[in-house]
Design a protein around this motif. Structure first.
Motif, PDB file in Angstrom:
ATOM      1  N   UNK A   1       0.901  -1.056  -0.295  1.00 28.08           N
ATOM      2  CA  UNK A   1       0.218   0.444  -0.276  1.00 28.08           C
ATOM      3  C   UNK A   1       0.922   1.078  -0.414  1.00 28.08           C
ATOM      4  N   UNK A   2       0.515   2.116  -0.483  1.00 29.78           N
ATOM      5  CA  UNK A   2       1.096   3.303  -0.619  1.00 29.78           C
ATOM      6  C   UNK A   2       0.542   4.341   0.307  1.00 29.78           C
ATOM      7  N   UNK A   3       0.524   3.808   1.059  1.00 33.54           N
ATOM      8  CA  UNK A   3      -0.122   4.587   2.444  1.00 33.54           C
ATOM      9  C   UNK A   3      -0.405   4.323   3.934  1.00 33.54           C
ATOM     10  N   UNK A   4       0.009   4.255   5.008  1.00 32.24           N
ATOM     11  CA  UNK A   4      -0.412   3.375   5.979  1.00 32.24           C
ATOM     12  C   UNK A   4      -1.835   2.561   6.186  1.00 32.24           C
ATOM     13  N   UNK A   5      -1.844   1.669   6.187  1.00 32.65           N
ATOM     14  CA  UNK A   5      -2.749   0.306   6.516  1.00 32.65           C
ATOM     15  C   UNK A   5      -4.339   1.859   8.064  1.00 32.65           C
ATOM     16  N   UNK A   6      -5.522   1.987   7.306  1.00 38.46           N
ATOM     17  CA  UNK A   6      -6.601   2.381   7.841  1.00 38.46           C
ATOM     18  C   UNK A   6      -6.719   1.456   8.803  1.00 38.46           C
ATOM     19  N   UNK A   7      -6.420   0.621   8.956  1.00 38.41           N
ATOM     20  CA  UNK A   7      -7.427  -0.324   9.829  1.00 38.41           C
ATOM     21  C   UNK A   7      -6.144  -0.375  11.421  1.00 38.41           C
ATOM     22  N   UNK A   8      -5.166  -0.440  10.732  1.00 35.92           N
ATOM     23  CA  UNK A   8      -3.640  -0.102  11.543  1.00 35.92           C
ATOM     24  C   UNK A   8      -3.866   1.038  12.909  1.00 35.92           C
ATOM     25  N   UNK A   9      -4.726   2.673  11.594  1.00 33.84           N
ATOM     26  CA  UNK A   9      -4.519   3.914  12.433  1.00 33.84           C
ATOM     27  C   UNK A   9      -5.814   3.495  13.550  1.00 33.84           C
ATOM     28  N   UNK A  10      -6.903   2.813  12.741  1.00 33.71           N
ATOM     29  CA  UNK A  10      -7.664   2.539  13.441  1.00 33.71           C
ATOM     30  C   UNK A  10      -7.937   2.191  15.129  1.00 33.71           C
ATOM     31  N   UNK A  11      -7.392   0.960  14.628  1.00 31.32           N
ATOM     32  CA  UNK A  11      -7.567  -0.570  15.998  1.00 31.32           C
ATOM     33  C   UNK A  11      -5.705  -0.668  17.127  1.00 31.32           C
ATOM     34  N   UNK A  12      -5.092  -0.203  16.414  1.00 30.72           N
ATOM     35  CA  UNK A  12      -4.098   0.114  17.813  1.00 30.72           C
ATOM     36  C   UNK A  12      -3.756   0.598  18.554  1.00 30.72           C
ATOM     37  N   UNK A  13      -4.563   1.883  18.445  1.00 30.10           N
ATOM     38  CA  UNK A  13      -4.442   2.065  20.375  1.00 30.10           C
ATOM     39  C   UNK A  13      -5.378   1.292  21.194  1.00 30.10           C
ATOM     40  N   UNK A  14      -6.374   0.473  20.269  1.00 33.73           N
ATOM     41  CA  UNK A  14      -7.127  -0.462  21.904  1.00 33.73           C
ATOM     42  C   UNK A  14      -6.437  -1.876  21.439  1.00 33.73           C
TER      43      UNK A  14
END
Length: 219
Positions: A19-32
């Motif tokens: 992917x040419x960008x960070x994965x949106x699911x990583x950004x959404x769920x990592x803190x949890x």
């Protein structure tokens, strides 16, 4: 691992998984999943920009990648000069807060890594055929201490409609793989067939495609 297969993919630039960008699911769920983990392991990391995002959160990140081209492309594209150093049968590329161990994930020894309190897997487990999955889970468990947590992203689709990789992995199959080693929690499951990056699935006749996100905890 099929070293020749993945070497050919990187040699010919057939890296549709990148992917040419960070994965949106990583950004959404990592803190949890791992809000305070100081060291994160990323198996079979390729040249993922997720590595940068994780490092930007103030954590040390250790990727493991089979292909030398992928590692060198990653650092070249970041404008970072690194000199590899021998680390057992692997080569270690080290930059501030981020390093990649180049070589076979399945031969990495725990002594080659610091204690990794978290991990992230977007395209590693589903890159492997069914007969290699158990070995992957066992190796991942061997490299993590009890209590370590991580984020795992998988795909589910009718396997008969498309040859992998990436391969389909159902929740039932994942539960069987993780039994006794990881506690599994489903965080989300979404239909993603219509997303532009999945056009190749449509072109190959896939009729449905789910992306599932799990939190895993080392038992």
């Amino acid at each position: 691992m099929d070293v020749e297969f993945w070497t050919q993919k990187w040699q010919t630039g057939q890296i549709g998984f990148h992917l040419p960008h960070p994965n949106p699911l990583l950004l959404r769920y990592w803190s949890a999943v791992a809000p305070a983990a100081p060291v994160t392991l990323v198996p079979m990391c390729g040249k993922s920009l997720d590595l940068n995002w994780l490092a930007d959160q103030g954590r040390a990140v250790i990727g493991i990648e089979l292909d030398r081209r992928a590692v060198e492309q990653f650092f070249d594209e970041q404008g970072v000069q690194v000199q590899p150093q021998a680390c057992g049968a692997h080569q270690r590329y080290r930059a501030p807060k981020l390093e990649i161990l180049q070589g076979d994930f399945f031969t990495v020894q725990p002594s080659q890594l610091p204690e990794c309190n978290a991990f992230y897997d977007r395209a590693a487990l589903i890159a492997l055929p069914a007969e290699m999955r158990q070995a992957y889970i066992e190796q991942l468990a061997a490299l993590l201490p009890v209590g370590a947590s991580g984020l795992l992203i998988t795909l589910e689709y009718p396997q008969a409609q498309k040859a992998g990789p990436p391969f389909s992995l159902t929740q039932e199959a994942l539960l069987a793989l993780c039994q006794g080693r990881f506690e599994l929690t489903l965080l989300s499951r979404e239909d993603v067939l219509a997303e532009p990056e999945n056009a190749r699935f449509v072109a190959q006749g896939v009729t449905w495609l789910n992306e599932a996100v799990y939190r895993l905890r080392r038992l």
